[in-house]
Every structure is written in C-alpha cells, then in structure tokens.
Design a protein around this motif. Structure first.
Motif, PDB file in Angstrom:
ATOM      1  N   ARG A 290       0.851  -1.187   0.000  1.00 40.93           N
ATOM      2  CA  ARG A 290       0.000   0.000   0.000  1.00 40.93           C
ATOM      3  C   ARG A 290       0.887   1.237   0.000  1.00 40.93           C
ATOM      4  N   VAL A 291       0.573   2.178  -0.871  1.00 43.32           N
ATOM      5  CA  VAL A 291       1.377   3.385  -1.024  1.00 43.32           C
ATOM      6  C   VAL A 291       0.466   4.572  -1.302  1.00 43.32           C
ATOM      7  N   GLY A 292       1.053   5.741  -1.304  1.00 43.67           N
ATOM      8  CA  GLY A 292       0.438   6.930  -1.862  1.00 43.67           C
ATOM      9  C   GLY A 292       1.158   7.213  -3.163  1.00 43.67           C
ATOM     10  N   ALA A 293       0.422   7.529  -4.224  1.00 42.89           N
ATOM     11  CA  ALA A 293       1.024   7.790  -5.537  1.00 42.89           C
ATOM     12  C   ALA A 293       0.810   9.249  -5.922  1.00 42.89           C
ATOM     13  N   GLN A 294       1.876   9.887  -6.381  1.00 47.40           N
ATOM     14  CA  GLN A 294       1.818  11.285  -6.808  1.00 47.40           C
ATOM     15  C   GLN A 294       2.398  11.372  -8.219  1.00 47.40           C
ATOM     16  N   VAL A 295       1.678  12.030  -9.144  1.00 49.98           N
ATOM     17  CA  VAL A 295       2.120  12.057 -10.535  1.00 49.98           C
ATOM     18  C   VAL A 295       2.530  13.448 -11.010  1.00 49.98           C
TER      19      VAL A 295
ATOM     20  N   GLU B 290      -1.607  13.462  -3.497  1.00 52.05           N
ATOM     21  CA  GLU B 290      -1.235  12.056  -3.320  1.00 52.05           C
ATOM     22  C   GLU B 290      -2.505  11.215  -3.290  1.00 52.05           C
ATOM     23  N   VAL B 291      -2.513  10.112  -4.042  1.00 52.68           N
ATOM     24  CA  VAL B 291      -3.696   9.258  -4.163  1.00 52.68           C
ATOM     25  C   VAL B 291      -3.383   7.887  -3.559  1.00 52.68           C
ATOM     26  N   PRO B 292      -4.237   7.351  -2.696  1.00 53.89           N
ATOM     27  CA  PRO B 292      -4.007   6.006  -2.159  1.00 53.89           C
ATOM     28  C   PRO B 292      -3.964   4.971  -3.288  1.00 53.89           C
ATOM     29  N   ALA B 293      -3.075   3.997  -3.159  1.00 53.84           N
ATOM     30  CA  ALA B 293      -2.886   3.027  -4.243  1.00 53.84           C
ATOM     31  C   ALA B 293      -2.224   1.765  -3.708  1.00 53.84           C
ATOM     32  N   THR B 294      -2.208   0.748  -4.547  1.00 48.81           N
ATOM     33  CA  THR B 294      -1.375  -0.430  -4.325  1.00 48.81           C
ATOM     34  C   THR B 294      -0.334  -0.469  -5.430  1.00 48.81           C
ATOM     35  N   ALA B 295       0.821  -1.030  -5.141  1.00 50.45           N
ATOM     36  CA  ALA B 295       1.888  -1.077  -6.134  1.00 50.45           C
ATOM     37  C   ALA B 295       2.729  -2.321  -5.936  1.00 50.45           C
ATOM     38  N   TRP B 296       3.353  -2.762  -7.019  1.00 51.90           N
ATOM     39  CA  TRP B 296       4.302  -3.862  -6.931  1.00 51.90           C
ATOM     40  C   TRP B 296       5.359  -3.695  -8.015  1.00 51.90           C
ATOM     41  N   ALA B 297       6.554  -4.153  -7.689  1.00 56.13           N
ATOM     42  CA  ALA B 297       7.689  -4.032  -8.598  1.00 56.13           C
ATOM     43  C   ALA B 297       7.862  -5.317  -9.389  1.00 56.13           C
TER      44      ALA B 297
END
Length: 365
Positions: A303-308, A314-321
């Motif tokens: 779980r992360v915050g994403a900023q573009v 900042e938008v709540p998000a899920t991420a994986w590498a």
C-alpha cells in the motif's frame, strides 16, 4: 565531514550552505555552470544559472568565508537533460526535466566528481528531509521524507535518488518553512534574502515550451482530430501538446454538447493530436519503467500513496515491482496522466521510489 554545497545563487542554497557550516562540516561552495551560453542577467523570476546567479552565489560564499568554485557541467546537462527533454517530447511524452537533472546532474555527475575529489557528501537547498533509522544488522539507514513545509516540499523531484546517493545527500532546509528561510537569510546578511525564486524550466527562461520545442524540432504541421477521426483543426507540431491540455488548442469547431475539449492522446506516428471530453482522461492504473528505489524495492504488493505531479495530490494506491517496471493501481481515478511523467510512491511521508510513466489506463468502470 567534507561537503560540497551546491549553490545556485538563490536564497535556499545559501542558507543550506550556511547550516552545513554551522553543523561543523568542512564546506566548499560549488556553482554548476549548466549553459554553454549563459545569459548575463536573470529574467525576473524565470530561469536560473545565469552569470548573475553565479556572482550571487560567490558573494554568499564570501560572507560565509568558504572556498567557492564554478564547475562546468554544461555538456553533461545538454546531453542528459536538454536532449532527453527534447527527445521525450518528440515521442509524444511529457518529461519532468527537474527529476532528470537531480538524477543525472546533481546526484550523479556532481556527487561523483565530489567523491572523486575526496568529499564525503553533497548538500542542496531542496525542501525535503533525510531521516536516519536503525538498519538491518546494525548501523543506520537513511530515508527520504517530505519536507515540513508542504507548499515547498520537493521530495517528488528527489524520488529518483537511490540508497547510495541518499547516503551522501544532505537537505538542511527540510524542517523549515520558506518564510523562515528568508528571515534567516536576512539575519545572516545575505543580500539574496528577498531574491525571487526561480521557476519554470531553467533552460526555457521565457516559459514558452511550445515555441522552444518548435525551434528545437522544427515545425511539423498536422491535424487535431476527435476520437472518431474527424479533423477539428491544425497544429504546428504534435510535440507541443500534452495529455490533459485544454488551453491553446485553437479549435474552430466546438463540441456538439458545448463541453470543453482536452488532449487525450498524442499520436506521433501519424502526427495527430486527439481531443475529447474530460471523462476520457480518467485513469486508475499506471505502468512505469526506469524504477528507482530510495531503499529496498517493495516486496510483493504494498500500500502506497502515488503522486504524478510535482505539486499534485497524493492518491491512495497499491503497487508492486517487476524488475525495472512498476505497476500501480489507484484507489480513485485521476485525470491528465501523460506518458513520460513520473509517478513517485510514498509510505506516509517516506519516499519509497519512483518510475517514469510508460502508460496509464482505466482498468475499472
């Protein structure tokens, strides 16, 4: 510790150098000459890196009583930042040259040269914080965090730093607001205390990116079309447009429903700019490449915050590498995400890392 203080000639880098000196470090001021034909004077608050700026930095160094040098990095800046910027726009993408400059110039070329000359670290006037936490197996690990002053926070453009670069970076202003920095500069007798901040792209001092690209790439007239392919207007070069853009389209035909039109796609293969309504801009899934991690890469789905954008929400998000790639799924739709921009991931105030946006799409209705 022997430290190179990067001094742009502005108030922030001046106070950063002073604070490093106050902390007991052996400080040398360095101004980066990034233009092969630098202007003599600044144009109000636009641009930077002029001869005037170099002189301002030197005068601050004299007040502090520290050695001062100008390092010529114009060729490296031209190749790694300016040419990259031009090539990205020619591909229909929207780059952020400040991130590229931090990655390639200030924390690669500058830091590498500093280390080669026997220095231990580089300090800059960026608004961000470095926090030391216990490391695995003992010792400490350095984390990059947002600045206290949210209006000036620059952690987004520092999201390209890796753990080794972060280990040798200092950001002395991260715990202070900009008004406080100006007050401190005045108290220290720095005449740059009221100097306007530089903004816009430093190598486009008049702020007209489209005109600059036209001179760099040449005019390439083409069609502005709607999503059905109907021609609505003409442009002088698709490279002058970015996803989410509304102003400057110069369309002769309004939308049938009277709604404003936005750029929804830039097709460099056909030299077309596609426009549509705002609802076509919403995306909730991002694929990024050129991943850079400020510490260990995320393990699994996190779980992360994403900023573009540099000053975006900042938008709540899920991420994986996945190797050099990153997949981000946003909890809500956001508009105007363009390939070439950067997505920076946060865990609270900590910067996890960043990636260059390769594509953005709507995965959920």
């Amino acid at each position: 510790m022997r430290v190179v203080a990067a001094m742009s000639g502005g108030v922030d880098s001046a106070v950063a150098a002073a604070r490093m000196l106050d902390a007991g470090h052996d400080v040398v001021g360095v101004h980066l000459a990034l233009s092969q034909s630098a202007a003599t004077l600044r144009e109000s608050a636009r641009g930077c890196c002029t001869i005037e700026d170099a002189g301002d930095a030197r005068r601050v160094a004299d007040v502090l009583g520290i050695p001062f040098y100008v390092w010529d990095m114009a060729e490296r800046f031209r190749r790694d930042v300016v040419e990259d910027f031009t090539a990205e726009y020619a591909r229909g993408r929207t780059p952020n040259p400040c991130l590229r400059c931090n990655e390639k110039i200030k924390f690669a070329a500058l830091l590498d040269k500093a280390i080669a000359l026997g220095f231990d670290a580089v300090a800059t006037g960026h608004y961000a914080q470095v926090v030391e936490v216990p490391g695995v197996g003992g010792g400490v690990r350095r984390e990059l965090h947002r600045a206290v002053d949210s209006a000036k926070d620059q952690s987004y453009v520092l999201g390209v730093l890796d753990a080794e670069q972060l280990a040798r970076a200092f950001f002395p202003l991260g715990d202070t607001t900009k008004p406080q920095i100006r007050e401190e500069a005045a108290e220290r007798g720095f005449f740059v205390a009221r100097k306007p901040d530089s903004h816009d792209i430093c190598f486009i001092p008049d702020g007209d990116t489209r005109a600059w690209l036209g001179r760099a790439l040449g005019e390439a007239p083409g069609d502005i079309v709607d999503t059905d392919g109907a021609v609505l207007g003409r442009h002088a070069g698709a490279f002058g447009y970015t996803v989410g853009q509304r102003k400057g389209l110069g369309l002769s035909r309004p939308a049938p429903d009277g709604q404003p039109r936005y750029v929804v796609e830039v097709r460099t293969d056909t030299n077309q700019v596609v426009v549509g309504t705002a609802d076509l801009l919403g995306v909730d899934a991002i694929t990024g490449d050129h991943a850079r991690w400020c510490g260990p890469a995320p393990a699994g789905v996190v779980r992360v915050g994403a900023q573009v954008r540099a000053h975006g929400a900042e938008v709540p998000a899920t991420a994986w590498a996945d190797g050099d790639r990153v997949e981000v799924r946003l909890d809500e739709r956001i508009r105007g995400v363009a390939p070439g921009q950067s997505v920076v991931l946060y865990e609270g105030t900590r910067v996890v890392g960043s990636a260059t946006i390769a594509s953005a799409r709507l995965d959920r209705d």
